[in-house]
Every structure is written in C-alpha cells, then in structure tokens.
Design a protein around this motif. Sequence first.
Motif, PDB file in Angstrom:
ATOM      1  N   THR B   7      18.762  37.091  61.855  1.00 29.06           N
ATOM      2  CA  THR B   7      19.157  36.368  60.648  1.00 29.06           C
ATOM      3  C   THR B   7      18.406  35.046  60.564  1.00 29.06           C
ATOM      4  N   PRO B   8      18.067  34.583  59.336  1.00 25.73           N
ATOM      5  CA  PRO B   8      18.185  35.327  58.088  1.00 25.73           C
ATOM      6  C   PRO B   8      17.056  36.338  57.959  1.00 25.73           C
ATOM      7  N   SER B   9      17.097  37.154  56.929  1.00 25.51           N
ATOM      8  CA  SER B   9      16.004  38.101  56.711  1.00 25.51           C
ATOM      9  C   SER B   9      14.802  37.389  56.099  1.00 25.51           C
ATOM     10  N   HIS B  10      15.082  36.328  55.349  1.00 32.65           N
ATOM     11  CA  HIS B  10      14.002  35.571  54.728  1.00 32.65           C
ATOM     12  C   HIS B  10      14.401  34.099  54.715  1.00 32.65           C
ATOM     13  N   GLN B  11      13.480  33.247  55.143  1.00 30.02           N
ATOM     14  CA  GLN B  11      13.727  31.811  55.174  1.00 30.02           C
ATOM     15  C   GLN B  11      12.543  31.085  54.553  1.00 30.02           C
ATOM     16  N   VAL B  12      12.865  30.218  53.605  1.00 23.72           N
ATOM     17  CA  VAL B  12      11.837  29.377  53.008  1.00 23.72           C
ATOM     18  C   VAL B  12      12.115  27.943  53.443  1.00 23.72           C
ATOM     19  N   THR B  13      11.090  27.260  53.928  1.00 26.45           N
ATOM     20  CA  THR B  13      11.278  25.894  54.405  1.00 26.45           C
ATOM     21  C   THR B  13      10.088  25.040  53.999  1.00 26.45           C
ATOM     22  N   GLN B  14      10.338  23.746  53.911  1.00 23.60           N
ATOM     23  CA  GLN B  14       9.245  22.841  53.559  1.00 23.60           C
ATOM     24  C   GLN B  14       8.467  22.460  54.815  1.00 23.60           C
ATOM     25  N   MET B  15       7.192  22.257  54.647  1.00 24.71           N
ATOM     26  CA  MET B  15       6.325  21.845  55.745  1.00 24.71           C
ATOM     27  C   MET B  15       6.896  20.599  56.408  1.00 24.71           C
ATOM     28  N   GLY B  16       6.909  20.611  57.737  1.00 21.70           N
ATOM     29  CA  GLY B  16       7.432  19.488  58.492  1.00 21.70           C
ATOM     30  C   GLY B  16       8.899  19.603  58.860  1.00 21.70           C
ATOM     31  N   GLN B  17       9.582  20.545  58.248  1.00 19.87           N
ATOM     32  CA  GLN B  17      10.994  20.726  58.552  1.00 19.87           C
ATOM     33  C   GLN B  17      11.163  21.591  59.793  1.00 19.87           C
ATOM     34  N   GLU B  18      12.306  21.411  60.453  1.00 11.80           N
ATOM     35  CA  GLU B  18      12.666  22.253  61.592  1.00 11.80           C
ATOM     36  C   GLU B  18      13.318  23.535  61.083  1.00 11.80           C
ATOM     37  N   VAL B  19      13.059  24.628  61.760  1.00  8.25           N
ATOM     38  CA  VAL B  19      13.681  25.889  61.382  1.00  8.25           C
ATOM     39  C   VAL B  19      14.152  26.590  62.655  1.00  8.25           C
ATOM     40  N   ILE B  20      15.277  27.259  62.566  1.00 11.84           N
ATOM     41  CA  ILE B  20      15.807  28.045  63.681  1.00 11.84           C
ATOM     42  C   ILE B  20      15.992  29.476  63.223  1.00 11.84           C
ATOM     43  N   LEU B  21      15.357  30.380  63.922  1.00  9.23           N
ATOM     44  CA  LEU B  21      15.500  31.808  63.646  1.00  9.23           C
ATOM     45  C   LEU B  21      16.439  32.384  64.699  1.00  9.23           C
ATOM     46  N   ARG B  22      17.355  33.216  64.235  1.00 11.31           N
ATOM     47  CA  ARG B  22      18.399  33.715  65.121  1.00 11.31           C
ATOM     48  C   ARG B  22      18.294  35.211  65.368  1.00 11.31           C
ATOM     49  N   CYS B  23      18.700  35.598  66.547  1.00  9.61           N
ATOM     50  CA  CYS B  23      18.608  36.995  66.977  1.00  9.61           C
ATOM     51  C   CYS B  23      19.816  37.304  67.851  1.00  9.61           C
ATOM     52  N   VAL B  24      20.366  38.493  67.668  1.00  8.06           N
ATOM     53  CA  VAL B  24      21.366  39.000  68.591  1.00  8.06           C
ATOM     54  C   VAL B  24      20.786  40.234  69.250  1.00  8.06           C
ATOM     55  N   PRO B  25      20.363  40.123  70.506  1.00 11.96           N
ATOM     56  CA  PRO B  25      19.784  41.287  71.202  1.00 11.96           C
ATOM     57  C   PRO B  25      20.854  42.336  71.486  1.00 11.96           C
ATOM     58  N   ILE B  26      20.411  43.497  71.918  1.00 13.37           N
ATOM     59  CA  ILE B  26      21.334  44.548  72.322  1.00 13.37           C
ATOM     60  C   ILE B  26      22.081  44.073  73.567  1.00 13.37           C
ATOM     61  N   SER B  27      23.372  44.351  73.626  1.00 13.96           N
ATOM     62  CA  SER B  27      24.264  43.611  74.520  1.00 13.96           C
ATOM     63  C   SER B  27      23.956  43.762  76.005  1.00 13.96           C
ATOM     64  N   ASN B  28      23.504  44.895  76.485  1.00  9.96           N
ATOM     65  CA  ASN B  28      23.275  45.040  77.919  1.00  9.96           C
ATOM     66  C   ASN B  28      21.820  44.817  78.309  1.00  9.96           C
ATOM     67  N   HIS B  29      21.008  44.318  77.365  1.00  8.46           N
ATOM     68  CA  HIS B  29      19.604  44.046  77.667  1.00  8.46           C
ATOM     69  C   HIS B  29      19.462  42.697  78.349  1.00  8.46           C
ATOM     70  N   LEU B  30      18.427  42.594  79.192  1.00  7.49           N
ATOM     71  CA  LEU B  30      18.258  41.391  80.002  1.00  7.49           C
ATOM     72  C   LEU B  30      16.991  40.602  79.652  1.00  7.49           C
ATOM     73  N   TYR B  31      16.055  41.246  78.962  1.00  3.00           N
ATOM     74  CA  TYR B  31      14.774  40.617  78.657  1.00  3.00           C
ATOM     75  C   TYR B  31      14.679  40.443  77.156  1.00  3.00           C
ATOM     76  N   PHE B  32      14.208  39.291  76.720  1.00  2.28           N
ATOM     77  CA  PHE B  32      14.179  38.980  75.295  1.00  2.28           C
ATOM     78  C   PHE B  32      12.807  38.439  74.916  1.00  2.28           C
ATOM     79  N   TYR B  33      12.407  38.744  73.698  1.00  2.00           N
ATOM     80  CA  TYR B  33      11.053  38.413  73.262  1.00  2.00           C
ATOM     81  C   TYR B  33      11.049  37.927  71.820  1.00  2.00           C
TER      82      TYR B  33
END
Lengths: 115, 113
Positions: B7-33
């Motif tokens: 989440t989100p599927s689409h994010q628009v931001t202005q240059m210079g702004q901070e952005v955080i992209l979020r992910c929920v991995p599969i619950s029993n997985h140990l490695y994330f990319y």
Amino acid sequence: AQSVTQLDSHVSVSEGTPVLLRCNYSSSYSPSLFWYVQHPNKGLQLLLKYTSAATLVKGINGFEAEFKKSETSFHLTKPSAHMSDAAEYFCVVSVAANSGYALNFGKGTSLLVTP
Amino acid sequence: EPEVTQTPSHQVTQMGQEVILRCVPISNHLYFYWYRQILGQKVEFLVSFYNNEISEKSEIFDDQFSVERPDGSNFTLKIRSTKLEDSAMYFCASRPQGATEAFFGQGTRLTVV
C-alpha cells in the motif's frame, strides 16, 4: 556475476500456436533460474523455477522450461497459446546465497496473443 | 492463498518530499526485499533484509533510502527526499527459509512531480 539475457523484447503468436520465449544466462556456478509473469496492473507471479534438479521444469498454466547447461539457456515454452497468456515475462537468476538470494531480472519479453 | 500486500497502489508526491511505501510480507517468511522498475526498464534489486537488518543493498540504495520492519508484520521503504528519477514501480517481495524464489506484491507506482 549472475545475469540473464532475454533475446526478444516482443513476441507475437496466434492463439493455439506454440510459444517460445528465449533466455540465456551467465553464471559462474550452477544457477537457480526462474520465470516470472506480470499481467497488466498485476504483481509478479512465479511461473516456474529450476534449482539443479530435473532439467525440464513444469510450471503453472501449461508452461515449461528446459535448463540446457551446454547452451546456457533456459527457454520458456507452451504448446498452445491462450489469449490469457498475453503478459510480460521475465527470466530471472538468483544471485549467490551470501547475498540473500537477491534476484537479477532480464529486461522482459512482452507476449502478444492474437485471435 | 497467502500473498504479499503493498500500500498504496499509487502514490504521487512532490519532489523533495519524504515518502513511505508499505508492505506486508507473507507471515512465515523471513527474508524481505525491495525492487523497483522504472518505466520501460528492467526490474532492479534495491535491498534485502533479514533478521532485522540489511543483508545486501545495491548501488541504487543510497543514503536517501531506508528500510524498516517496525512491527511483526510491516516492512517499509522510506525515501527521504524524493527526486524525479525516483518515479518507478516499487515491488516488495518475501521469501521463506529454505526457498530460493521470492513472492512479490502487486507494486506501488510512485510518481514524483
């Protein structure tokens, strides 16, 4: 370093005819190889994987790929294309274990299926 | 079937702004990319994360980027000061112990204006 080259950026086939998507790899040791598919506005879905077991690998949706060490190839095939197969296909190699198995992607092949 | 969600599927931001992209991995997985795909280009590796620390990062992953697993489920990518060239599709992936393949989310399309 492990890398893959997809030989065709676009492939067009008629529905019901065979599909061949070509991929060559470069690796200093026996690699782990994958094919991923990306349908429009969808994520990357694993089609199949090769991890040094059988050289002919069967995947989902009727796709298969053959690992040929002598040719350093891992081509993706399907006997009969379906309209729903139209998508972007990525040949992928896994980098070494000590780097957490990061994936190195090819540039992709766009498959068009015509009626 | 378990899946990686972004989440989100689409994010628009202005240059210079901070952005955080979020992910929920599969619950029993140990490695994330995190990977990214600039329009018309190949999918590129950014960073891998295991046991609450970065295990590998690419040249792309400079000081403007950071990753975090703030709780037991989320995995985030932060871009501190976005540039126009950060516009891309960002994919999160996770991998279980003992497997070589990764499972990908649907991606977040980031547009920097």
